[in-house]
Design a protein around this motif. Structure first.
Motif, PDB file in Angstrom:
ATOM      1  N   HIS A  14      58.429  37.909  77.528  1.00 55.19           N
ATOM      2  CA  HIS A  14      59.166  38.725  78.492  1.00 55.19           C
ATOM      3  C   HIS A  14      60.666  38.469  78.356  1.00 55.19           C
ATOM      4  N   ILE A  15      61.460  39.303  79.002  1.00 56.15           N
ATOM      5  CA  ILE A  15      62.842  38.917  79.267  1.00 56.15           C
ATOM      6  C   ILE A  15      62.773  37.649  80.115  1.00 56.15           C
ATOM      7  N   ALA A  16      63.582  36.655  79.763  1.00 55.32           N
ATOM      8  CA  ALA A  16      63.516  35.369  80.471  1.00 55.32           C
ATOM      9  C   ALA A  16      64.925  34.899  80.807  1.00 55.32           C
ATOM     10  N   MET A  17      65.052  34.243  81.966  1.00 52.57           N
ATOM     11  CA  MET A  17      66.352  33.732  82.425  1.00 52.57           C
ATOM     12  C   MET A  17      66.125  32.539  83.333  1.00 52.57           C
ATOM     13  N   ASN A  18      67.191  31.768  83.566  1.00 52.10           N
ATOM     14  CA  ASN A  18      67.072  30.655  84.497  1.00 52.10           C
ATOM     15  C   ASN A  18      67.450  31.094  85.912  1.00 52.10           C
ATOM     16  N   ALA A  19      67.262  30.215  86.868  1.00 52.59           N
ATOM     17  CA  ALA A  19      67.450  30.562  88.278  1.00 52.59           C
ATOM     18  C   ALA A  19      68.899  30.942  88.581  1.00 52.59           C
ATOM     19  N   ARG A  20      69.863  30.208  87.989  1.00 58.12           N
ATOM     20  CA  ARG A  20      71.277  30.515  88.245  1.00 58.12           C
ATOM     21  C   ARG A  20      71.624  31.917  87.747  1.00 58.12           C
ATOM     22  N   GLN A  21      71.122  32.268  86.556  1.00 55.81           N
ATOM     23  CA  GLN A  21      71.382  33.604  86.019  1.00 55.81           C
ATOM     24  C   GLN A  21      70.766  34.678  86.915  1.00 55.81           C
ATOM     25  N   ALA A  22      69.558  34.421  87.410  1.00 54.54           N
ATOM     26  CA  ALA A  22      68.895  35.386  88.284  1.00 54.54           C
ATOM     27  C   ALA A  22      69.688  35.603  89.568  1.00 54.54           C
ATOM     28  N   ARG A  23      70.194  34.520  90.144  1.00 53.48           N
ATOM     29  CA  ARG A  23      70.984  34.657  91.375  1.00 53.48           C
ATOM     30  C   ARG A  23      72.265  35.446  91.118  1.00 53.48           C
TER      31      ARG A  23
END
Length: 212
Positions: A123-132
């Motif tokens: 999937h497209i994946a990101m960390n929590a900081r990027q998501a926020r």
């Protein structure tokens, strides 16, 4: 010698099917209701209307039609008229950086993102900081799950992104996962986006192209 000539004359006298007006008036799983040159037609996937319009795929959102040998995806209420020409498909060239990594700026839900193309990511994946930063409320709207990394199996939140753009290519309703913590350090452009495109190599470039 008369018979081949007679057959040729008969073939030349057959009408040539040409579609002037097509509208989508109903959509169902595997079936579509079309209005073709004023005639109402109900087609199942694989059916071809008397006017020569073939239904290739259908669901509650859109129908994929073959008209005059060209594919056209139409939403409910969609309409085409006159001599149909398929719209040009957007294409993006992604070049490797000095480390051989394929990076390119894009956007998620209208917010700028630097993507790292990762064909090995599901999937497209990101960390929590990027998501926020992107305004993704993954804890409320996400679905808890587990994902495998190179060294471990870790908890993630699965979310649906409204809009993902890379160059001239825009896809909607794309699945992504958010990892708690700081990894991955880059936003990974994985197969939930890439699988919906045509992908090929041209020398060193990775070429992504819309399927429809």
């Amino acid at each position: 010698m008369k018979y081949p000539l007679l057959v040729l004359l008969l073939l030349l006298s057959l009408p040539v099917l040409a579609v002037d007006q097509v509208s989508v008036v109903g959509l169902f799983s595997g079936r579509a209701v079309l209005e073709i040159d004023g005639a109402r037609r109900v087609l199942k996937v694989g059916d071809t209307s008397p006017e020569g319009v073939k239904l290739l795929a259908a669901d509650s959102e859109s129908a994929l039609l073959e008209i005059d040998g060209k594919e056209q995806r139409m939403a409910l209420g969609g309409h085409i008229s006159g001599s149909y020409q398929a719209p040009p498909r957007a294409e993006v060239h992604v070049w490797p950086d000095t480390r051989g990594m394929y990076r390119m700026p894009g956007s998620i839900n209208g917010q700028t993102v630097d993507f790292l193309v990762d064909t090995g990511a599901t999937h497209i994946a990101m960390n929590a900081r990027q998501a926020r930063r992107l305004g993704i409320d993954y804890r409320v709207r996400g679905e808890r799950g587990m994902a495998s990394t190179a060294s471990d199996v870790v908890p993630v939140f699965r979310v649906t992104l409204d809009r993902v753009q890379l160059g001239g290519i825009t896809l909607r309703q794309v699945t992504a996962v958010v990892f708690e913590g700081t990894q991955p350090s880059d936003v990974l452009l994985g197969q939930s986006f890439l699988n919906r495109l045509e992908m090929r190599r041209e020398n060193e470039a990775m070429v992504l192209r819309e399927k429809y």
